[in-house]
Design an enzyme around this catalytic site. Structure first.
Site, PDB file in Angstrom:
ATOM      1  N   THR A  93     -12.008  -2.800  62.679  1.00 30.59           N
ATOM      2  CA  THR A  93     -11.167  -2.366  61.814  1.00 30.59           C
ATOM      3  C   THR A  93      -9.902  -3.393  61.390  1.00 30.59           C
ATOM      4  O   THR A  93      -9.470  -3.853  62.510  1.00 30.59           O
ATOM      5  CB  THR A  93     -10.722  -0.917  61.806  1.00 30.59           C
ATOM      6  OG1 THR A  93     -11.652  -0.172  62.090  1.00 30.59           O
ATOM      7  CG2 THR A  93      -9.756  -0.480  60.502  1.00 30.59           C
ATOM      8  N   HIS A  94      -9.726  -3.556  60.270  1.00 31.11           N
ATOM      9  CA  HIS A  94      -8.684  -4.676  59.948  1.00 31.11           C
ATOM     10  C   HIS A  94      -7.871  -4.025  58.677  1.00 31.11           C
ATOM     11  O   HIS A  94      -8.086  -3.403  57.887  1.00 31.11           O
ATOM     12  CB  HIS A  94      -9.134  -6.066  59.397  1.00 31.11           C
ATOM     13  CG  HIS A  94     -10.226  -6.084  58.542  1.00 31.11           C
ATOM     14  ND1 HIS A  94      -9.598  -6.523  57.256  1.00 31.11           N
ATOM     15  CD2 HIS A  94     -11.452  -5.610  58.341  1.00 31.11           C
ATOM     16  CE1 HIS A  94     -10.852  -6.409  56.377  1.00 31.11           C
ATOM     17  NE2 HIS A  94     -11.773  -5.872  57.185  1.00 31.11           N
ATOM     18  N   THR A  95      -6.533  -4.909  58.613  1.00 34.37           N
ATOM     19  CA  THR A  95      -5.838  -4.796  57.552  1.00 34.37           C
ATOM     20  C   THR A  95      -6.562  -5.233  56.390  1.00 34.37           C
ATOM     21  O   THR A  95      -7.295  -6.154  56.703  1.00 34.37           O
ATOM     22  CB  THR A  95      -4.402  -5.428  57.795  1.00 34.37           C
ATOM     23  OG1 THR A  95      -4.659  -6.660  58.009  1.00 34.37           O
ATOM     24  CG2 THR A  95      -3.567  -4.730  58.734  1.00 34.37           C
TER      25      THR A  95
END
Length: 123
Positions: A43-45
């Site tokens: 998961t990432h910004t």
């Protein structure tokens, strides 16, 4: 010099995300993905994608750079809207699935929280 068209930071690693690496894939999703998906994702910004994904661009995962060799028909839309990538580390010249992006290079051992995901455009 290639222009950066996307940049984000890994914020979470799902319980099974590293397992997909052993299968030659890396899956990303933006923060807020459903739990059943995020278990398999890095998961990432999520930032704005400034250009469509294309063959010949470079994607940087942490410190490793990869040449994009194929882009599926819906990969750009999925990435732009959901932060979702399915990277295949096989150097394929045609996308196996509409959402797949194929890259040339060795499968990374892992990505760590805080590592950047960067896409560099062709110009």
């Amino acid at each position: 010099m290639q222009k950066i068209i996307y940049q984000s930071t890994v914020s979470n690693i799902g319980e099974f995300a590293k397992d997909t690496l052993s299968e030659g894939m890396l899956i990303t999703f933006k923060e807020g993905a459903p739990a059943d998906l995020s278990d398999y994702c890095f998961t990432h910004t999520h930032d704005e994608l400034l250009a469509d994904l294309a063959v010949g661009q470079i994607i940087k995962l942490g410190q490793q750079e990869y040449l994009i060799t194929a882009v599926g028909a819906v990969a750009t839309t999925n990435f732009r809207e959901l932060g979702h990538l399915t990277l295949r580390f096989d150097g394929g010249d045609s996308a196996e699935l509409p959402g797949s992006i194929h890259v040339d290079g060795a499968i990374p051992e892992t990505l760590a929280i805080g590592d950047e995901i960067v896409v560099k455009g062709n110009k």
